[in-house]
Scaffold this motif. Sequence first.
Motif, PDB file in Angstrom:
ATOM      1  N   GLU A 242       0.635  -1.166  -0.021  1.00 48.02           N
ATOM      2  CA  GLU A 242      -0.113   0.051  -0.083  1.00 48.02           C
ATOM      3  C   GLU A 242       0.824   1.222   0.120  1.00 48.02           C
ATOM      4  O   GLU A 242       0.315   2.123  -0.466  1.00 48.02           O
ATOM      5  CB  GLU A 242      -0.972   0.007   1.297  1.00 48.02           C
ATOM      6  CG  GLU A 242      -2.018  -1.168   1.185  1.00 48.02           C
ATOM      7  CD  GLU A 242      -3.041  -1.028   0.199  1.00 48.02           C
ATOM      8  OE1 GLU A 242      -3.097   0.261  -0.419  1.00 48.02           O
ATOM      9  OE2 GLU A 242      -3.580  -1.938  -0.077  1.00 48.02           O
ATOM     10  N   GLU A 243       1.914   1.335   0.622  1.00 46.97           N
ATOM     11  CA  GLU A 243       2.862   2.436   0.687  1.00 46.97           C
ATOM     12  C   GLU A 243       3.351   2.743  -0.637  1.00 46.97           C
ATOM     13  O   GLU A 243       3.274   3.976  -1.148  1.00 46.97           O
ATOM     14  CB  GLU A 243       4.117   1.982   1.611  1.00 46.97           C
ATOM     15  CG  GLU A 243       3.679   2.007   3.103  1.00 46.97           C
ATOM     16  CD  GLU A 243       3.453   3.350   3.597  1.00 46.97           C
ATOM     17  OE1 GLU A 243       4.058   4.543   3.177  1.00 46.97           O
ATOM     18  OE2 GLU A 243       2.396   3.360   4.222  1.00 46.97           O
ATOM     19  N   ASP A 244       3.883   1.602  -1.448  1.00 49.28           N
ATOM     20  CA  ASP A 244       4.237   2.025  -2.840  1.00 49.28           C
ATOM     21  C   ASP A 244       3.247   2.457  -3.741  1.00 49.28           C
ATOM     22  O   ASP A 244       3.293   3.317  -4.678  1.00 49.28           O
ATOM     23  CB  ASP A 244       4.752   0.442  -3.342  1.00 49.28           C
ATOM     24  CG  ASP A 244       6.317   0.394  -2.746  1.00 49.28           C
ATOM     25  OD1 ASP A 244       6.852   1.066  -2.047  1.00 49.28           O
ATOM     26  OD2 ASP A 244       6.992  -0.390  -3.398  1.00 49.28           O
ATOM     27  N   PHE A 245       1.871   1.968  -3.471  1.00 45.12           N
ATOM     28  CA  PHE A 245       0.986   2.269  -4.234  1.00 45.12           C
ATOM     29  C   PHE A 245       0.484   3.821  -4.178  1.00 45.12           C
ATOM     30  O   PHE A 245      -0.044   4.817  -5.043  1.00 45.12           O
ATOM     31  CB  PHE A 245      -0.575   1.334  -4.046  1.00 45.12           C
ATOM     32  CG  PHE A 245      -1.589   1.585  -4.766  1.00 45.12           C
ATOM     33  CD1 PHE A 245      -1.363   1.695  -6.138  1.00 45.12           C
ATOM     34  CD2 PHE A 245      -2.896   2.230  -4.175  1.00 45.12           C
ATOM     35  CE1 PHE A 245      -2.630   1.964  -7.085  1.00 45.12           C
ATOM     36  CE2 PHE A 245      -3.900   2.411  -5.199  1.00 45.12           C
ATOM     37  CZ  PHE A 245      -3.677   2.443  -6.348  1.00 45.12           C
ATOM     38  N   LYS A 246       0.762   4.412  -2.949  1.00 40.64           N
ATOM     39  CA  LYS A 246       0.427   5.833  -2.723  1.00 40.64           C
ATOM     40  C   LYS A 246       1.159   6.685  -3.651  1.00 40.64           C
ATOM     41  O   LYS A 246       0.939   7.695  -4.310  1.00 40.64           O
ATOM     42  CB  LYS A 246       0.734   6.229  -1.244  1.00 40.64           C
ATOM     43  CG  LYS A 246      -0.221   5.712  -0.364  1.00 40.64           C
ATOM     44  CD  LYS A 246       0.460   6.064   1.300  1.00 40.64           C
ATOM     45  CE  LYS A 246      -0.524   5.545   2.238  1.00 40.64           C
ATOM     46  NZ  LYS A 246      -0.134   5.627   3.625  1.00 40.64           N
ATOM     47  N   LEU A 247       2.544   6.215  -3.824  1.00 40.84           N
ATOM     48  CA  LEU A 247       3.342   7.076  -4.844  1.00 40.84           C
ATOM     49  C   LEU A 247       2.921   7.171  -6.388  1.00 40.84           C
ATOM     50  O   LEU A 247       2.790   7.881  -6.962  1.00 40.84           O
ATOM     51  CB  LEU A 247       4.776   6.295  -5.048  1.00 40.84           C
ATOM     52  CG  LEU A 247       5.647   6.241  -3.949  1.00 40.84           C
ATOM     53  CD1 LEU A 247       6.874   5.397  -4.067  1.00 40.84           C
ATOM     54  CD2 LEU A 247       6.023   7.579  -3.369  1.00 40.84           C
ATOM     55  N   VAL A 248       2.038   5.894  -6.753  1.00 40.98           N
ATOM     56  CA  VAL A 248       1.482   5.935  -7.924  1.00 40.98           C
ATOM     57  C   VAL A 248       0.455   6.903  -8.411  1.00 40.98           C
ATOM     58  O   VAL A 248       0.208   7.575  -9.149  1.00 40.98           O
ATOM     59  CB  VAL A 248       1.078   4.676  -8.471  1.00 40.98           C
ATOM     60  CG1 VAL A 248       0.600   4.597  -9.885  1.00 40.98           C
ATOM     61  CG2 VAL A 248       2.126   3.699  -8.311  1.00 40.98           C
ATOM     62  N   LYS A 249      -0.347   6.876  -7.125  1.00 42.24           N
ATOM     63  CA  LYS A 249      -1.511   7.861  -7.105  1.00 42.24           C
ATOM     64  C   LYS A 249      -1.011   9.271  -6.927  1.00 42.24           C
ATOM     65  O   LYS A 249      -1.866  10.379  -7.853  1.00 42.24           O
ATOM     66  CB  LYS A 249      -2.391   7.347  -5.719  1.00 42.24           C
ATOM     67  CG  LYS A 249      -3.088   6.309  -5.736  1.00 42.24           C
ATOM     68  CD  LYS A 249      -4.263   5.752  -4.739  1.00 42.24           C
ATOM     69  CE  LYS A 249      -3.411   5.714  -3.477  1.00 42.24           C
ATOM     70  NZ  LYS A 249      -4.541   5.472  -2.531  1.00 42.24           N
ATOM     71  N   GLU A 250      -0.127   9.488  -6.178  1.00 41.53           N
ATOM     72  CA  GLU A 250       0.346  10.944  -6.222  1.00 41.53           C
ATOM     73  C   GLU A 250       0.900  11.591  -7.578  1.00 41.53           C
ATOM     74  O   GLU A 250       0.911  12.747  -7.939  1.00 41.53           O
ATOM     75  CB  GLU A 250       1.499  10.967  -5.119  1.00 41.53           C
ATOM     76  CG  GLU A 250       1.045  10.842  -3.638  1.00 41.53           C
ATOM     77  CD  GLU A 250       2.051  10.876  -2.749  1.00 41.53           C
ATOM     78  OE1 GLU A 250       3.143  10.615  -3.143  1.00 41.53           O
ATOM     79  OE2 GLU A 250       1.853  10.641  -1.459  1.00 41.53           O
ATOM     80  N   MET A 251       1.392  10.661  -8.462  1.00 45.28           N
ATOM     81  CA  MET A 251       2.125  10.982  -9.651  1.00 45.28           C
ATOM     82  C   MET A 251       0.895  10.979 -10.648  1.00 45.28           C
ATOM     83  O   MET A 251       1.030  11.696 -11.744  1.00 45.28           O
ATOM     84  CB  MET A 251       3.133   9.823 -10.000  1.00 45.28           C
ATOM     85  CG  MET A 251       4.246   9.725  -9.311  1.00 45.28           C
ATOM     86  SD  MET A 251       5.255  11.021  -9.665  1.00 45.28           S
ATOM     87  CE  MET A 251       5.812  10.568 -11.341  1.00 45.28           C
ATOM     88  N   GLY A 252      -0.194  10.437 -10.420  1.00 46.95           N
ATOM     89  CA  GLY A 252      -1.205  10.723 -11.385  1.00 46.95           C
ATOM     90  C   GLY A 252      -1.245   9.811 -12.734  1.00 46.95           C
ATOM     91  O   GLY A 252      -1.622  10.011 -13.643  1.00 46.95           O
ATOM     92  N   MET A 253      -0.448   8.665 -12.406  1.00 42.19           N
ATOM     93  CA  MET A 253      -0.464   7.809 -13.609  1.00 42.19           C
ATOM     94  C   MET A 253      -1.496   6.773 -13.738  1.00 42.19           C
ATOM     95  O   MET A 253      -2.321   6.566 -12.966  1.00 42.19           O
ATOM     96  CB  MET A 253       0.923   6.730 -13.304  1.00 42.19           C
ATOM     97  CG  MET A 253       2.224   7.567 -13.121  1.00 42.19           C
ATOM     98  SD  MET A 253       3.756   6.467 -13.230  1.00 42.19           S
ATOM     99  CE  MET A 253       4.961   7.700 -13.653  1.00 42.19           C
ATOM    100  N   LYS A 254      -1.714   6.379 -14.982  1.00 44.09           N
ATOM    101  CA  LYS A 254      -2.850   5.618 -15.426  1.00 44.09           C
ATOM    102  C   LYS A 254      -2.736   4.091 -15.242  1.00 44.09           C
ATOM    103  O   LYS A 254      -3.489   3.316 -15.261  1.00 44.09           O
ATOM    104  CB  LYS A 254      -3.302   5.949 -16.921  1.00 44.09           C
ATOM    105  CG  LYS A 254      -3.638   7.301 -17.187  1.00 44.09           C
ATOM    106  CD  LYS A 254      -3.770   7.602 -18.683  1.00 44.09           C
ATOM    107  CE  LYS A 254      -4.251   9.187 -18.878  1.00 44.09           C
ATOM    108  NZ  LYS A 254      -4.571   9.227 -20.570  1.00 44.09           N
TER     109      LYS A 254
END
Length: 478
Positions: A142-154
Motif C-alpha cells: 500500500e505504501e508504494d501504491f501511494k506513490l503511483v496515485k500521487e504521480m497521477g499515472m494511469k
Amino acid sequence: MNDTSAFQNRPVTMNDKNNLLQIEEHMYILDDVEKPNVFRNMFPYEEIPKIPFNDRIVPHNMPKDIWITDTTFRDGQQSRAPYTTEQIVTIYDKLHELGGPNGMIRQSEFFLYSKSDRDAAYKCMERGYKFPEVTSWIRASEEDFKLVKEMGMKETGILVSCSDYHIFLKLKMTRRQALDHYLSVIRSCLEAGISPRCHLEDITRADIYGFVVPFCVELMKLKEEYGIPVKIRACDTMGYGVNFSGAVIPRSVQGIIYAINTNAGVPCELIEWHGHNDFYKAVTNSTTAWLYGCSSVNTSLFGIGERTGNTPLEAMVFEYAQLKGTLNGMNTQVITELAEYYEKEIGFTVPANTPFVGKNFNVTRAGIHADGLLKNEEIYNIFDTDKFLNRPPVSAVSNTSGLAGIAHWMNVHYKLKEEHALSKNSPIVTKIKAWVDGEYAGGRVTVMTDDELVREIEKVSAELGIEIRDGEVIEISK
C-alpha cells in the motif's frame, strides 16, 4: 458454485479458429502446497540446470499486433549509476522518435522511489507524447501504491513474485497467503481507477498450473468486475526460459504463454514477456513469446540490466521487421544516435561486437571479405546498414586487409561512390598498402587508426597530385 459443480458445468464453446466445439479439460484451482516446489529435478543447485522434454507441442499463435515496451529507466538502472534527469529526458525523446508515429515503443517504465526518479518521470510526462506512455513499477504494498496515485499515472507495474522460491523462501508465505495479498493490492489499484500490470517474477521456476494459471484466472475476474485492463507480465527473472519445441514447463516459453492465454483466458494484448540473458536466450525467448500469443515484449536499450542484462530494445526492432516485413514507421537511425549519445554524453561504451550498435558490428578485417565488399557490399553486409543505421560497412586496415580492404576503407571514409570510387589497383591504394606493410614488418600488432590513415593518405595524395574530398577525387597541380 463449488469446485465440483464448476468442473461439471464447464462451458462448451465454439473455437473460431477450427470451427469445432471445445471444452476445457481441466479446472485450474490453486494448489496450496505445504512445502515449496522448487523443481529440484530441473534446478539442482549443485549442477547445471536441466532442460527436460515431454514433446507436447504448442501451436503458433502470433497476435496481429505486436509491440515493444521499455524498462531502460527501471531494470536498466539496476546495473549502472543512475541517469541524470536531463539524460533520461533526452533518451525518452529519442525513444519516442525511434518508435515512430505508430507508437511501436508503447511504454517506458520508471522507478518512483527517489525524488530524482519522480522528477524525471514528471519531465517525461510533460512532453505530452502518447507513446511511449510513462508508467511505473512498485512492490505489492500500500505504501508504494501511494506513490503511483500521487504521480497521477494511469498504469503501474506491481511485483507479484510467483515461484515458490520467492513465495516460501523470500516472502515466508504460503501460496494462498501470497495470492490473497497480491489480489488485495491489485484491487486497491483498480479501486483508484489505475490499470495494474502484474509482474509475475521468476515465472520460469513457478508452478504454472498450481499457482500461475489460478492466479491469472482471478486477475481476469477482477478485470471483468472493474472494467479495467489487468496486464500480465511474464518475467523470466533468471533467464531459465527456453524456446525448444516440446520442452516442459516452467522452462518452455511457448508453454507458459499458452497456459496464460488459453488456460487462464488472458487476451494476447494483455500479455507481456520480460526476459533476462543469463543463458544467452533473451532475444530468442522474446521472439518466441511473440510467436506464441504474447503481444508485448519488454526491453532495455542495449540490453543494459541486472546481471547479464535484459532483452535489447534494438534487437527486437529488427526482430519485428523480420517477422512482420515492415518497420511500421520505426526510425532505426535513432538507434545509432542513441549509441553515440551513450558514449559521448553518458560515458558508456557499448561492447564493440554488439549487433547493430557496436563499433565492429559491420567491420571486416579479412582481406578476402573486403574484396567482396568492394565488389558488392551485399556479399558481407547483413542489410543496407547505411540506410537503416547510418552505418555503412567498413573494412578495418591491418596486415590482413590487402589492397581491397584499404580501397574499401577509403571509399567509405571519404564517401567515394561510382566513378569516384577507388579500385584496389588505384595508385594511391597501392602506395598506402606499401606503407601499411612496412608498419607491420616493423613489428606493429594493432590495427591502423583512422587518424593515422588520414595523415598518410594526405601525404601520398600530395605526392600524386590529387586531393581526396568527401565524395570526389580531384587532380591538382604539383
